[in-house]
Motif scaffolding. Structure first.
Motif, PDB file in Angstrom:
ATOM      1  N   LYS A   1      -4.493   9.978  -1.301  1.00  0.00           N
ATOM      2  CA  LYS A   1      -5.388   8.822  -1.312  1.00  0.00           C
ATOM      3  C   LYS A   1      -4.581   7.528  -1.199  1.00  0.00           C
ATOM      4  CE  LYS A   1      -8.936  11.085  -4.106  1.00  0.00           C
ATOM      5  NZ  LYS A   1      -9.765  11.028  -5.347  1.00  0.00           N
ATOM      6  N   LYS A   2      -5.235   6.521  -0.651  1.00  0.00           N
ATOM      7  CA  LYS A   2      -4.565   5.236  -0.463  1.00  0.00           C
ATOM      8  C   LYS A   2      -4.646   4.398  -1.739  1.00  0.00           C
ATOM      9  CE  LYS A   2      -5.262   4.992   4.531  1.00  0.00           C
ATOM     10  NZ  LYS A   2      -5.823   4.226   5.665  1.00  0.00           N
ATOM     11  N   TRP A   3      -3.483   3.940  -2.155  1.00  0.00           N
ATOM     12  CA  TRP A   3      -3.378   3.094  -3.333  1.00  0.00           C
ATOM     13  C   TRP A   3      -2.668   1.805  -2.939  1.00  0.00           C
ATOM     14  CZ3 TRP A   3      -3.537   4.464  -8.957  1.00  0.00           C
ATOM     15  CH2 TRP A   3      -4.313   5.610  -9.186  1.00  0.00           C
ATOM     16  N   VAL A   4      -2.682   0.853  -3.877  1.00  0.00           N
ATOM     17  CA  VAL A   4      -1.924  -0.367  -3.678  1.00  0.00           C
ATOM     18  C   VAL A   4      -1.259  -0.741  -5.003  1.00  0.00           C
ATOM     19  CG1 VAL A   4      -3.931  -1.856  -4.163  1.00  0.00           C
ATOM     20  CG2 VAL A   4      -2.009  -2.764  -2.848  1.00  0.00           C
TER      21      VAL A   4
ATOM     22  N   TYR B   1      -6.300  -6.189   0.591  1.00  0.00           N
ATOM     23  CA  TYR B   1      -6.758  -4.969  -0.073  1.00  0.00           C
ATOM     24  C   TYR B   1      -7.740  -5.338  -1.178  1.00  0.00           C
ATOM     25  CZ  TYR B   1      -2.736  -2.918   2.317  1.00  0.00           C
ATOM     26  OH  TYR B   1      -1.830  -2.522   3.271  1.00  0.00           O
TER      27      TYR B   1
ATOM     28  N   ALA C   1       0.845  -1.201   0.000  1.00  0.00           N
ATOM     29  CA  ALA C   1       0.000   0.000   0.000  1.00  0.00           C
ATOM     30  C   ALA C   1       0.879   1.249   0.000  1.00  0.00           C
ATOM     31  CB  ALA C   1      -0.909  -0.010   1.219  1.00  0.00           C
ATOM     32  N   PHE C   2       0.373   2.330  -0.603  1.00  0.00           N
ATOM     33  CA  PHE C   2       1.088   3.606  -0.604  1.00  0.00           C
ATOM     34  C   PHE C   2       0.064   4.722  -0.797  1.00  0.00           C
ATOM     35  CE2 PHE C   2       0.665   2.439  -4.992  1.00  0.00           C
ATOM     36  CZ  PHE C   2       0.573   3.628  -5.705  1.00  0.00           C
ATOM     37  N   GLU C   3       0.526   5.952  -0.676  1.00  0.00           N
ATOM     38  CA  GLU C   3      -0.360   7.114  -0.862  1.00  0.00           C
ATOM     39  C   GLU C   3      -0.013   7.841  -2.152  1.00  0.00           C
ATOM     40  OE1 GLU C   3      -0.796   9.853   2.304  1.00  0.00           O
ATOM     41  OE2 GLU C   3      -1.505   8.354   3.749  1.00  0.00           O
ATOM     42  N   ARG C   4      -1.075   8.295  -2.817  1.00  0.00           N
ATOM     43  CA  ARG C   4      -0.901   9.079  -4.036  1.00  0.00           C
ATOM     44  C   ARG C   4      -1.949  10.203  -4.024  1.00  0.00           C
ATOM     45  NH1 ARG C   4      -1.015   6.135  -9.811  1.00  0.00           N
ATOM     46  NH2 ARG C   4       1.058   5.459  -9.064  1.00  0.00           N
TER      47      ARG C   4
ATOM     48  N   PRO D   1      -6.302   2.434  -6.918  1.00  0.00           N
ATOM     49  CA  PRO D   1      -6.790   2.954  -5.636  1.00  0.00           C
ATOM     50  C   PRO D   1      -7.396   1.832  -4.793  1.00  0.00           C
ATOM     51  CG  PRO D   1      -7.594   4.278  -7.470  1.00  0.00           C
ATOM     52  CD  PRO D   1      -7.013   3.054  -8.057  1.00  0.00           C
ATOM     53  N   ILE D   2      -7.242   1.919  -3.482  1.00  0.00           N
ATOM     54  CA  ILE D   2      -7.819   0.912  -2.588  1.00  0.00           C
ATOM     55  C   ILE D   2      -9.301   1.220  -2.385  1.00  0.00           C
ATOM     56  CG2 ILE D   2      -7.779  -0.056  -0.255  1.00  0.00           C
ATOM     57  CD1 ILE D   2      -4.761   0.567  -0.196  1.00  0.00           C
TER      58      ILE D   2
END
Length: 210
Positions: free
Chosen positions: A115-118, A153, A109-112, A135-136
């Protein structure tokens, strides 16, 4: 005078005798008349006939809505197509699974843009790796016997099965221990698909652009 007095007495006596005879005659006539016997009056009972009218109850006929398209019949195993990656994979059709699941590795997982993404890696039938990020949609926790709950996720992906193409929630998980990299669950099947477990690979998935 004596003669007149005698005549008066004589006529008076005749009058009394005549009146007596008339009375006796009337009495005899009354005695001779037959007594009137009153016949008992016949009781006439009129029975009222009560007629009950049937109450007409309205009958409503509900027509079942016609289905424009018949449901898709799939086998226990089918090919699926992921148009965004031009990826064709084997899948198990599982009516007991709630959510569709996809084999992925290197899941992080990471932020972009706040917003939370994976990001994750897919693998095609040739063993080639495909890196992807989405996006998650949500996070689920899977209970396991004798082990900690597993965090997974969920992302949205378009998946094609037979002639049906749907954007559905997909759980990312390592399915390397399973024979099929994709599990099609009820969130794809409900209301559209019937499964015949005696069959497999019955239809080719459409290749619809993303």
């Amino acid at each position: 005078m004596k003669k007149l007095f005698f005549n008066a007495i004589f006529f008076s006596a005749l009058t009394v005798i005549f009146i007596g005879c008339s009375a006796a005659s009337k009495t005899e006539q009354m005695d001779i008349q037959e007594p009137k016997i009153e016949e008992p009056k016949e009781k006439i009972i009129i029975k009222e006939k009560i007629v009950y009218k049937e109450k007409k109850v309205p009958v409503y006929i509900t027509k079942e809505p016609k289905q424009k398209d018949s449901k898709i019949i799939l086998g226990n195993y089918e090919y699926v197509y992921i148009p965004s990656e031009n990826l064709k994979l084997k899948a198990k059709i599982d009516t007991g699974a709630t959510t569709t699941s996809l084999h992925a590795i290197n899941i992080k997982a990471f932020e972009r843009d706040g917003k939370k993404w994976v990001k994750f890696t897919l693998e095609n039938e040739k063993g080639e790796l495909i890196n992807k990020a989405l996006p998650i949609s949500r996070i689920v926790y899977i209970k396991r016997h004798g082990a900690k709950n597993q965090k997974r996720y969920v992302v949205q992906m378009r998946i094609n099965v037979a002639n049906s193409s749907q954007l559905v929630d997909v759980t990312l998980t390592d399915r390397s221990k399973f024979s099929y990299p994709v599990l099609i669950g009820k969130n794809f099947l409900t209301g559209m698909v019937l499964v015949d477990v005696s069959k497999k690979f019955t239809q080719e998935p459409i290749k619809k652009a993303k």
